[in-house]
Design a protein around this motif. Sequence first.
Motif, PDB file in Angstrom:
ATOM      1  N   GLY A 185       0.848  -1.168   0.205  1.00 41.59           N
ATOM      2  CA  GLY A 185      -0.026  -0.050   0.122  1.00 41.59           C
ATOM      3  C   GLY A 185       0.935   1.258  -0.116  1.00 41.59           C
ATOM      4  O   GLY A 185       2.260   1.149   0.196  1.00 41.59           O
ATOM      5  N   GLY A 186       0.090   2.641  -0.259  1.00 38.21           N
ATOM      6  CA  GLY A 186       0.838   3.663  -0.179  1.00 38.21           C
ATOM      7  C   GLY A 186      -0.068   4.664  -0.869  1.00 38.21           C
ATOM      8  O   GLY A 186      -1.242   4.729  -0.871  1.00 38.21           O
ATOM      9  N   LEU A 187       0.694   5.827  -0.892  1.00 39.09           N
ATOM     10  CA  LEU A 187      -0.067   7.113  -1.340  1.00 39.09           C
ATOM     11  C   LEU A 187       0.287   7.323  -2.873  1.00 39.09           C
ATOM     12  O   LEU A 187       1.625   7.146  -3.365  1.00 39.09           O
ATOM     13  N   VAL A 188      -0.720   7.400  -3.616  1.00 39.51           N
ATOM     14  CA  VAL A 188      -0.572   7.454  -5.179  1.00 39.51           C
ATOM     15  C   VAL A 188      -1.554   8.439  -5.680  1.00 39.51           C
ATOM     16  O   VAL A 188      -2.637   8.719  -5.219  1.00 39.51           O
ATOM     17  N   GLN A 189      -0.996   9.110  -6.898  1.00 38.95           N
ATOM     18  CA  GLN A 189      -2.073  10.170  -7.544  1.00 38.95           C
ATOM     19  C   GLN A 189      -3.108   9.360  -8.219  1.00 38.95           C
ATOM     20  O   GLN A 189      -2.800   8.390  -8.756  1.00 38.95           O
TER      21      GLN A 189
ATOM     22  N   VAL B 132      -0.865 -13.853  -2.820  1.00 35.86           N
ATOM     23  CA  VAL B 132      -2.113 -13.608  -3.508  1.00 35.86           C
ATOM     24  C   VAL B 132      -1.786 -11.939  -3.732  1.00 35.86           C
ATOM     25  O   VAL B 132      -1.146 -11.365  -3.024  1.00 35.86           O
ATOM     26  N   TYR B 133      -2.023 -11.527  -5.061  1.00 34.43           N
ATOM     27  CA  TYR B 133      -1.568 -10.172  -5.508  1.00 34.43           C
ATOM     28  C   TYR B 133      -2.901  -9.657  -5.841  1.00 34.43           C
ATOM     29  O   TYR B 133      -4.110  -9.932  -6.310  1.00 34.43           O
ATOM     30  N   LEU B 134      -2.850  -8.022  -5.857  1.00 34.58           N
ATOM     31  CA  LEU B 134      -3.739  -7.183  -6.385  1.00 34.58           C
ATOM     32  C   LEU B 134      -3.246  -6.186  -7.189  1.00 34.58           C
ATOM     33  O   LEU B 134      -2.706  -5.169  -6.354  1.00 34.58           O
ATOM     34  N   GLN B 135      -3.098  -6.064  -8.379  1.00 31.36           N
ATOM     35  CA  GLN B 135      -2.730  -5.086  -9.246  1.00 31.36           C
ATOM     36  C   GLN B 135      -3.739  -4.087  -9.572  1.00 31.36           C
ATOM     37  O   GLN B 135      -4.961  -4.423  -9.944  1.00 31.36           O
ATOM     38  N   MET B 136      -3.640  -3.062  -9.313  1.00 28.22           N
ATOM     39  CA  MET B 136      -4.587  -1.868  -9.138  1.00 28.22           C
ATOM     40  C   MET B 136      -4.091  -0.766 -10.076  1.00 28.22           C
ATOM     41  O   MET B 136      -2.843  -0.051  -9.681  1.00 28.22           O
ATOM     42  N   ASN B 137      -4.812  -0.398 -11.283  1.00 28.51           N
ATOM     43  CA  ASN B 137      -4.421   0.654 -12.271  1.00 28.51           C
ATOM     44  C   ASN B 137      -5.443   1.485 -12.384  1.00 28.51           C
ATOM     45  O   ASN B 137      -6.644   1.232 -11.787  1.00 28.51           O
ATOM     46  N   SER B 138      -5.126   2.725 -13.013  1.00 25.85           N
ATOM     47  CA  SER B 138      -6.274   3.645 -13.123  1.00 25.85           C
ATOM     48  C   SER B 138      -6.875   4.259 -11.519  1.00 25.85           C
ATOM     49  O   SER B 138      -8.102   4.296 -11.650  1.00 25.85           O
ATOM     50  N   LEU B 139      -6.170   4.278 -10.618  1.00 26.73           N
ATOM     51  CA  LEU B 139      -6.741   4.552  -9.289  1.00 26.73           C
ATOM     52  C   LEU B 139      -7.471   5.725  -9.056  1.00 26.73           C
ATOM     53  O   LEU B 139      -7.088   6.638  -9.831  1.00 26.73           O
TER      54      LEU B 139
ATOM     55  N   GLY C 196      -5.702 -10.567   7.291  1.00 31.96           N
ATOM     56  CA  GLY C 196      -4.781  -9.805   7.724  1.00 31.96           C
ATOM     57  C   GLY C 196      -4.857  -8.538   8.355  1.00 31.96           C
ATOM     58  O   GLY C 196      -6.297  -8.178   8.483  1.00 31.96           O
ATOM     59  N   ARG C 197      -3.923  -7.897   8.624  1.00 35.24           N
ATOM     60  CA  ARG C 197      -3.950  -6.406   9.479  1.00 35.24           C
ATOM     61  C   ARG C 197      -4.405  -5.257   8.383  1.00 35.24           C
ATOM     62  O   ARG C 197      -4.837  -4.127   8.899  1.00 35.24           O
ATOM     63  N   GLY C 198      -4.249  -5.745   7.039  1.00 39.43           N
ATOM     64  CA  GLY C 198      -4.678  -4.543   6.182  1.00 39.43           C
ATOM     65  C   GLY C 198      -3.388  -3.754   5.713  1.00 39.43           C
ATOM     66  O   GLY C 198      -2.408  -3.583   6.333  1.00 39.43           O
ATOM     67  N   THR C 199      -3.402  -2.950   4.692  1.00 33.04           N
ATOM     68  CA  THR C 199      -2.579  -2.299   4.010  1.00 33.04           C
ATOM     69  C   THR C 199      -3.273  -0.837   3.616  1.00 33.04           C
ATOM     70  O   THR C 199      -4.413  -1.088   2.700  1.00 33.04           O
ATOM     71  N   GLN C 200      -2.878   0.207   3.870  1.00 35.19           N
ATOM     72  CA  GLN C 200      -3.458   1.697   3.467  1.00 35.19           C
ATOM     73  C   GLN C 200      -3.140   1.711   2.094  1.00 35.19           C
ATOM     74  O   GLN C 200      -1.942   2.045   1.705  1.00 35.19           O
ATOM     75  N   VAL C 201      -4.388   2.023   1.465  1.00 34.38           N
ATOM     76  CA  VAL C 201      -4.057   2.788   0.115  1.00 34.38           C
ATOM     77  C   VAL C 201      -4.695   4.178  -0.004  1.00 34.38           C
ATOM     78  O   VAL C 201      -6.078   4.266   0.247  1.00 34.38           O
ATOM     79  N   THR C 202      -3.873   5.051  -0.394  1.00 30.97           N
ATOM     80  CA  THR C 202      -4.471   6.587  -0.342  1.00 30.97           C
ATOM     81  C   THR C 202      -4.287   6.938  -1.735  1.00 30.97           C
ATOM     82  O   THR C 202      -3.074   7.226  -2.343  1.00 30.97           O
ATOM     83  N   VAL C 203      -5.264   7.513  -2.458  1.00 34.33           N
ATOM     84  CA  VAL C 203      -5.257   8.112  -3.434  1.00 34.33           C
ATOM     85  C   VAL C 203      -5.526   9.610  -3.608  1.00 34.33           C
ATOM     86  O   VAL C 203      -6.803   9.913  -3.339  1.00 34.33           O
ATOM     87  N   GLU C 204      -4.820  10.330  -3.836  1.00 37.86           N
ATOM     88  CA  GLU C 204      -5.124  11.885  -3.814  1.00 37.86           C
ATOM     89  C   GLU C 204      -3.967  12.717  -4.705  1.00 37.86           C
ATOM     90  O   GLU C 204      -3.164  12.225  -5.153  1.00 37.86           O
ATOM     91  N   SER C 205      -4.569  13.761  -5.070  1.00 35.15           N
ATOM     92  CA  SER C 205      -3.678  14.662  -5.924  1.00 35.15           C
ATOM     93  C   SER C 205      -2.512  15.254  -5.085  1.00 35.15           C
ATOM     94  O   SER C 205      -2.662  15.676  -3.993  1.00 35.15           O
TER      95      SER C 205
END
Length: 116
Positions: free
Chosen positions: A9-13, A79-86, A107-116
């Motif tokens: 996970g992470g921060l992505v535009q 197991v994977y999750l490829q996430m495009n065009s977020l 699982g404990r989870g992973t944070q995904v943040t999508v912001e400009s």
Amino acid sequence: QVQLVESGGGLVQPGGSLRLSCAASGFAFSSYTMNWYRQAPGKERSMVASISASGGITNYADSVKGRFTISRDNSKNTVYLQMNSLKVEDTAVYYCNVYIRGGGSWGRGTQVTVES
């Protein structure tokens, strides 16, 4: 015991991509359907994608069809999750899940943040 550990996970535009991974242990990974769920602030946890034990059958929530791809490597118990065009609305904590004998493990989870 069953252990699921998410990462990636992470921060992505908006429009960007991320690849989540879930390393599994403590059960016969190649025998079970695996799932990805997500939970946004103030919302219920909902299924994003699932993949059958062999990987031959996948299912997606309507909101992610055509943008997300679930896959698995049974030799790596991952197991994977490829996430495009977020999109901003994809912002959530993403959880790996397996149901064994009717009981769910998370699982404990992973944070995904999508912001400009």
